[in-house]
Motif scaffolding. Structure first.
Motif, PDB file in Angstrom:
ATOM      1  N   PHE A  94      17.798 -19.885 -37.767  1.00  0.00           N
ATOM      2  CA  PHE A  94      18.054 -20.468 -36.636  1.00  0.00           C
ATOM      3  C   PHE A  94      19.386 -20.573 -35.873  1.00  0.00           C
ATOM      4  N   GLY A  95      19.721 -21.877 -36.166  1.00  0.00           N
ATOM      5  CA  GLY A  95      21.024 -21.740 -36.019  1.00  0.00           C
ATOM      6  C   GLY A  95      22.440 -20.612 -35.815  1.00  0.00           C
ATOM      7  N   SER A  96      22.077 -20.030 -36.818  1.00  0.00           N
ATOM      8  CA  SER A  96      23.033 -19.081 -37.306  1.00  0.00           C
ATOM      9  C   SER A  96      23.474 -18.167 -35.754  1.00  0.00           C
ATOM     10  N   GLN A  97      21.928 -17.745 -35.240  1.00  0.00           N
ATOM     11  CA  GLN A  97      22.545 -16.669 -33.891  1.00  0.00           C
ATOM     12  C   GLN A  97      23.282 -17.545 -32.475  1.00  0.00           C
ATOM     13  N   TRP A  98      23.220 -18.618 -32.479  1.00  0.00           N
ATOM     14  CA  TRP A  98      24.047 -19.126 -31.373  1.00  0.00           C
ATOM     15  C   TRP A  98      25.249 -20.689 -32.104  1.00  0.00           C
ATOM     16  N   ILE A  99      23.924 -21.707 -32.374  1.00  0.00           N
ATOM     17  CA  ILE A  99      24.337 -22.868 -32.475  1.00  0.00           C
ATOM     18  C   ILE A  99      25.841 -23.482 -33.519  1.00  0.00           C
ATOM     19  N   PRO A 222      33.434 -17.273 -27.511  1.00  0.00           N
ATOM     20  CA  PRO A 222      32.741 -17.096 -28.771  1.00  0.00           C
ATOM     21  C   PRO A 222      31.958 -16.677 -28.917  1.00  0.00           C
ATOM     22  N   VAL A 223      30.457 -17.736 -28.508  1.00  0.00           N
ATOM     23  CA  VAL A 223      28.818 -17.641 -28.006  1.00  0.00           C
ATOM     24  C   VAL A 223      28.462 -16.349 -28.097  1.00  0.00           C
ATOM     25  N   ALA A 224      29.313 -15.723 -26.688  1.00  0.00           N
ATOM     26  CA  ALA A 224      28.315 -14.158 -26.675  1.00  0.00           C
ATOM     27  C   ALA A 224      29.606 -13.719 -27.409  1.00  0.00           C
ATOM     28  N   LEU A 225      30.111 -13.129 -28.205  1.00  0.00           N
ATOM     29  CA  LEU A 225      30.513 -12.324 -29.092  1.00  0.00           C
ATOM     30  C   LEU A 225      29.485 -12.668 -30.442  1.00  0.00           C
ATOM     31  N   GLY A 226      28.952 -14.032 -31.346  1.00  0.00           N
ATOM     32  CA  GLY A 226      27.964 -14.634 -31.561  1.00  0.00           C
ATOM     33  C   GLY A 226      27.071 -13.359 -31.559  1.00  0.00           C
ATOM     34  N   LEU A 227      26.964 -13.821 -30.665  1.00  0.00           N
ATOM     35  CA  LEU A 227      24.902 -12.896 -29.942  1.00  0.00           C
ATOM     36  C   LEU A 227      25.178 -11.260 -30.921  1.00  0.00           C
ATOM     37  N   VAL A 228      26.375 -10.712 -30.095  1.00  0.00           N
ATOM     38  CA  VAL A 228      26.643  -9.506 -30.007  1.00  0.00           C
ATOM     39  C   VAL A 228      26.909  -9.039 -31.283  1.00  0.00           C
ATOM     40  N   LEU A 246      31.934 -11.072 -38.535  1.00  0.00           N
ATOM     41  CA  LEU A 246      31.383 -12.539 -38.812  1.00  0.00           C
ATOM     42  C   LEU A 246      30.451 -13.111 -39.447  1.00  0.00           C
ATOM     43  N   THR A 247      29.234 -12.620 -38.121  1.00  0.00           N
ATOM     44  CA  THR A 247      27.474 -13.435 -38.184  1.00  0.00           C
ATOM     45  C   THR A 247      26.939 -12.815 -39.588  1.00  0.00           C
ATOM     46  N   THR A 248      28.239 -12.318 -40.424  1.00  0.00           N
ATOM     47  CA  THR A 248      26.738 -11.787 -41.240  1.00  0.00           C
ATOM     48  C   THR A 248      26.724 -13.122 -42.522  1.00  0.00           C
ATOM     49  N   PRO A 249      28.268 -12.849 -43.247  1.00  0.00           N
ATOM     50  CA  PRO A 249      28.168 -14.034 -43.931  1.00  0.00           C
ATOM     51  C   PRO A 249      27.328 -15.761 -43.716  1.00  0.00           C
ATOM     52  N   LEU A 250      26.558 -15.622 -42.550  1.00  0.00           N
ATOM     53  CA  LEU A 250      26.053 -17.004 -42.534  1.00  0.00           C
ATOM     54  C   LEU A 250      23.979 -16.344 -43.133  1.00  0.00           C
ATOM     55  N   ASP A 251      23.873 -15.426 -43.737  1.00  0.00           N
ATOM     56  CA  ASP A 251      22.891 -14.954 -44.345  1.00  0.00           C
ATOM     57  C   ASP A 251      23.257 -14.673 -45.889  1.00  0.00           C
TER      58      ASP A 251
END
Length: 296
Positions: A94-99, A222-228, A246-251
């Motif tokens: 859950f935290g990887s989405q925006w936290i 950066p938060v908005a870009l993470g959500l996008v 950049l969000t893919t490595p969080l999984d």
């Protein structure tokens, strides 16, 4: 009448040519880093953020443990009542989405733009330090906050989950039963995989802080870009693009909990995070060194 002076010879008065020269030692990057860390520690925002990282996981675990229904729509949500090792993985997903992007940008997105907002660049540069020293000191200070905040969040999440829910075995993503002694280091390793993309988001926030000179933009964008990026990652047909987000490595921690663990996504994610970090920091450094800040 002629007079002569007798006695101890006088010591010649130092002149400009004979006076000892005083060498002023310029402060190094370590000194500038201590200044920046001291400034961060003095800020209430920094202390409150770390306090939230410490307390919030305890409250979340208590709330979910008291509910009858489990959040089954999120990975490991179904096991949140049956194993204390499931809750940290649920919060990690859950935290990887925006936290995580928000934590990375909270300090990094403001650390340069704050000087523009208060017009203190000229004051800083009169301390006989170079722009490069200031850049790397601020970058290291922001990265240090990112690492500490993630470590506090991880320790609080895992510790509270084990104390409140228990140390029952964990069911892996392949359906295998993972005993408690093996599950704990695996959960810690899963959280550790978030560090590289976190540093990548820190570098992105630093770039935006330097470029926009606006603290709000440096933190929010950066938060908005993470959500996008998360949204793009869920779309079909763009798997190649998704790998370089950049969000893919969080999984990438999913491979550690498979019945036959695989590390390909983790290795590739480290390379992607390193590339984002290098490009963002290089661009931010060049922009800061070339900027005209004679106006403040």
């Amino acid at each position: 009448m002629t007079t002569t002076t007798t006695g101890v010879p006088r010591t010649p008065t130092p002149t400009a040519s004979t006076a000892p020269e005083r060498t002023t030692r310029r402060p190094g990057t370590g000194t500038v880093l201590r200044w920046e860390v001291a400034k961060l520690v003095a800020q209430a925002r920094t202390r409150y953020a770390l306090l939230v990282c410490l307390i919030a996981p305890i409250a979340i675990v208590l709330v979910f443990n008291g509910q009858q229904q489990s959040p089954s729509d999120t990975i490991y949500g179904r096991q949140i009542h049956t194993s204390g090792y499931a809750a940290p993985l649920f919060i990690l997903a859950f935290g990887s989405q925006w936290i995580f992007p928000m934590l990375a940008a909270l300090v990094a997105g403001d650390i340069f733009a704050n000087e523009d907002q208060h017009g203190t660049w000229k004051t800083i540069l009169t301390r006989s330090v170079t722009r490069s020293q200031i850049f790397w000191a601020k970058t290291l200070a922001a990265t240090l906050f990112t690492v500490v905040s993630l470590a506090v969040l991880e320790a609080s999440t895992i510790g509270s989950s084990l104390l409140i829910i228990g140390t029952q075995p964990l069911i892996g993503l392949g359906g295998q039963l993972i005993p408690s002694g093996t599950a704990l280091p695996l959960v810690i390793a899963c959280w550790a995989t978030a560090l590289a993309p976190q540093i990548g988001f820190t570098a992105l926030a630093i770039l935006l802080s330097v470029k926009t000179r606006n603290p709000a933009a440096g933190v929010a964008v950066p938060v908005a870009l993470g959500l996008v990026m998360q949204l793009i990652g869920t779309l079909g047909g763009i798997d190649l693009t998704r790998r370089f987000l950049l969000t893919t490595p969080l999984d990438s921690w999913h491979g550690l909990l498979a019945e036959h663990p695989f590390h390909g996504p983790l290795t590739f994610g480290l390379a992607v995070s390193a590339a984002w970090t290098a490009v963002c920091l290089a661009s931010a450094h060049v922009s800061l060194c070339r900027r005209d800040i004679t106006g403040g």
